[in-house]
Design an enzyme around this catalytic site. Structure first.
Site, PDB file in Angstrom:
ATOM      1  CD  GLN A  21      -6.476 -14.860  -7.183  1.00 17.56           C
ATOM      2  OE1 GLN A  21      -6.472 -13.940  -8.580  1.00 17.56           O
ATOM      3  NE2 GLN A  21      -6.197 -13.785  -6.069  1.00 17.56           N
ATOM      4  CG  ASP A  53      -1.170  -1.789  -4.779  1.00 16.99           C
ATOM      5  OD1 ASP A  53      -0.507  -0.931  -4.459  1.00 16.99           O
ATOM      6  OD2 ASP A  53      -1.973  -2.435  -4.500  1.00 16.99           O
ATOM      7  CG  ASP A  76       1.615  -3.582  -0.335  1.00 15.07           C
ATOM      8  OD1 ASP A  76       0.261  -4.169   0.717  1.00 15.07           O
ATOM      9  OD2 ASP A  76       1.066  -2.752  -1.629  1.00 15.07           O
ATOM     10  CB  SER A  77       1.224 -10.196   2.509  1.00 14.32           C
ATOM     11  OG  SER A  77       1.127  -9.663   3.623  1.00 14.32           O
ATOM     12  N   PRO A  95      -3.165 -17.452  -0.359  1.00 16.04           N
ATOM     13  CG  PRO A  95      -4.206 -16.755  -2.513  1.00 16.04           C
ATOM     14  CD  PRO A  95      -4.199 -17.133  -1.254  1.00 16.04           C
ATOM     15  CG  ASP A 121       5.909 -18.088  -3.347  1.00 19.00           C
ATOM     16  OD1 ASP A 121       5.845 -17.803  -2.764  1.00 19.00           O
ATOM     17  OD2 ASP A 121       4.997 -19.262  -3.415  1.00 19.00           O
ATOM     18  N   GLY A 122       7.012 -14.575  -3.149  1.00 14.92           N
ATOM     19  CA  GLY A 122       8.111 -14.280  -2.446  1.00 14.92           C
ATOM     20  C   GLY A 122       8.914 -14.853  -1.418  1.00 14.92           C
TER      21      GLY A 122
HETATM   22  N1  AG3 Z   1      -2.240  -4.910   1.472  1.00 10.24           N
HETATM   23  C1  AG3 Z   1      -3.239  -5.076   2.730  1.00 10.24           C
HETATM   24  C2  AG3 Z   1      -4.719  -5.571   2.874  1.00 10.24           C
HETATM   25  C3  AG3 Z   1      -4.937  -5.551   4.235  1.00 10.24           C
HETATM   26  C4  AG3 Z   1      -6.086  -5.356   4.182  1.00 10.24           C
HETATM   27  N2  AG3 Z   1      -6.847  -6.377   5.183  1.00 10.24           N
HETATM   28  C5  AG3 Z   1      -7.685  -5.314   6.616  1.00 10.24           C
HETATM   29  N3  AG3 Z   1      -8.405  -4.777   5.851  1.00 10.24           N
HETATM   30  N4  AG3 Z   1      -6.737  -6.247   7.751  1.00 10.24           N
HETATM   31  C6  AG3 Z   1      -2.622  -4.029   0.447  1.00 10.24           C
HETATM   32  C7  AG3 Z   1      -1.945  -3.627  -0.163  1.00 10.24           C
HETATM   33  C8  AG3 Z   1      -1.781  -2.570  -0.795  1.00 10.24           C
HETATM   34  N5  AG3 Z   1      -0.885  -1.826  -1.848  1.00 10.24           N
END
Ligand code: AG3
Length: 284
Positions: free
Chosen positions: A32, A87, A157-158, A164, A139-140
Site C-alpha cells: 500500500q 475519511d 463509499d469504496s 481490497p 470487512d464490509g
Molecule cells: N472513494 C471513491 C474514489 C474513487 C476514485 N476513483 C476514480 N477517480 N475513479 C473516495 C472516498 C471518499 N470518501
C-alpha cells in the site's frame, strides 16, 4: 515554490498531476502507498496507491450526492449503514439528518480513520463523536453477509474495484446488502468515472438487474475524479423511491434544514438523467 509533482496512475495512458506543496503523511509498504499532501488548488489531497481518494476542496460534491440523494428519496430513514468511508465525509453528511437514529460504519482500516481525523479534520467535522455513530473495524463484505441488523439506507463509499475494494463490486456483496435492507430500503454505491470506467457501470448494471426490482445510476462531476461525471449506482426494491416528485423532494429537503453546497432537490432529480452512451452501456 516546490516543483515536486504527484501524478495519478489509475489509467495507463492518461493521468492528472498535482503540484505537491508539502507532504504531510506518507505510508509506504509492500502492498500500500498512502500519501497526504497539500496542493494550492485543491487543499489537502489524500491518495491511495496512485489514486486520488478525496480532497478538501471538492469532497462536498461526492459526499453530499452519495448521502442526500438516497436519504431524501427514502424520506424516513432511521438506520443507515456506511461501508468504507474512513475519511468520515459520508458520516458527516448522514449525521446532518436529525431524523436518523442509528448509523453503523464498517471500515476495514482503523488507520484510515485516525489519519483522516488528524489530517483531514473537516471531512468528519466531529461526526465520529456523534452518539448515533457505531464504528465497526472490519470487512464490509463479511458484515453484510452476517449481520442481524437491518438498514433503511446503505451507502458504499469504496475505493475503485482494484485490490481490497474489489469485493465491494461483486454480486455477492450486493446480495448481502439486499439481505440487510429493510423493505423500501435503498443501496447506493460509488461506481467510478463513467466515461473512463464504463465497464464498471456496465458490470454493476448486470449484477443489479439480477437482484433488485428497481436499479439505475445517477451522476455528479467531481473535479478530482477526473475524466467527466462520476457514476453512482442505485438499487432498491421500492419501485417508487427513485421517482419521488420534485415537489416532494423540495418539501423533504426543506424540512431537514440542512445547508448544502452541491445538493439541491433540482440537482437530485436531474442527476438521474443519463447521457446516451451510459444508457446504452447499462441496457439489459
Ligand atoms: N472513494 C471513491 C474514489 C474513487 C476514485 N476513483 C476514480 N477517480 N475513479 C473516495 C472516498 C471518499 N470518501
Amino acid at each position: 515554490m516546490s516543483d515536486q509533482r504527484w501524478t495519478e496512475t489509475l489509467y495507463a495512458s492518461y493521468g492528472q498531476s498535482f503540484r505537491v506543496d508539502e507532504i504531510l503523511f506518507e505510508h509506504k509498504t509492500e502492498h500500500q502507498h498512502l500519501v497526504i499532501f497539500d496542493n494550492a488548488q485543491f487543499g489537502r489531497v489524500m491518495a491511495l496507491d496512485g489514486v486520488v481518494q478525496t480532497t478538501e476542496r471538492d469532497e462536498f460534491i461526492y459526499h453530499e450526492m452519495l448521502t442526500h440523494v438516497p436519504l431524501v428519496a427514502h424520506g424516513s430513514a432511521k438506520r443507515v449503514l456506511i461501508i468504507g468511508g474512513g475519511d468520515g465525509g459520508i458520516l458527516r453528511e448522514v449525521c446532518r439528518h436529525k431524523d436518523v437514529e442509528h448509523i453503523t460504519q464498517v471500515e476495514i482500516d482503523q488507520a484510515v480513520i485516525d489519519m483522516a481525523r488528524q489530517y483531514l479534520p473537516s471531512h468528519s467535522d466531529g461526526a465520529y463523536d456523534d452518539p448515533r455513530a457505531n464504528i465497526v473495524i472490519g470487512d464490509g463484505f463479511d458484515f453484510v453477509q452476517t449481520t442481524d441488523q437491518s438498514f433503511d439506507v446503505i451507502i458504499s463509499d469504496s475505493t475503485d474495484p482494484l485490490g481490497p475494494g474489489e469485493v465491494l463490486f461483486t454480486k455477492d456483496f450486493y446480495a448481502g446488502c439486499q439481505r440487510c435492507l429493510n423493505p423500501g430500503g435503498i443501496l447506493v454505491t460509488q461506481n467510478g468515472v463513467a466515461f473512463m470506467q464504463t465497464d464498471e457501470v456496465a458490470n454493476t448494471a448486470v449484477r443489479f438487474s439480477k437482484l433488485f426490482q428497481d436499479w439505475h445510476f445517477y451522476s455528479a462531476a467531481v473535479p478530482t475524479y477526473v475524466g467527466g461525471i462520476m457514476a453512482f449506482a442505485w438499487a432498491s426494491d421500492s419501485p417508487t423511491a427513485r421517482q419521488t416528485s420534485l415537489t416532494e423532494l423540495r418539501e423533504r429537503w426543506q424540512a431537514t434544514g440542512i445547508q448544502s453546497r452541491y445538493y439541491t432537490p433540482e440537482v437530485h432529480a436531474a442527476a438521474f438523467a443519463l447521457p446516451a452512451y451510459l444508457q446504452q452501456a447499462i441496457k439489459q
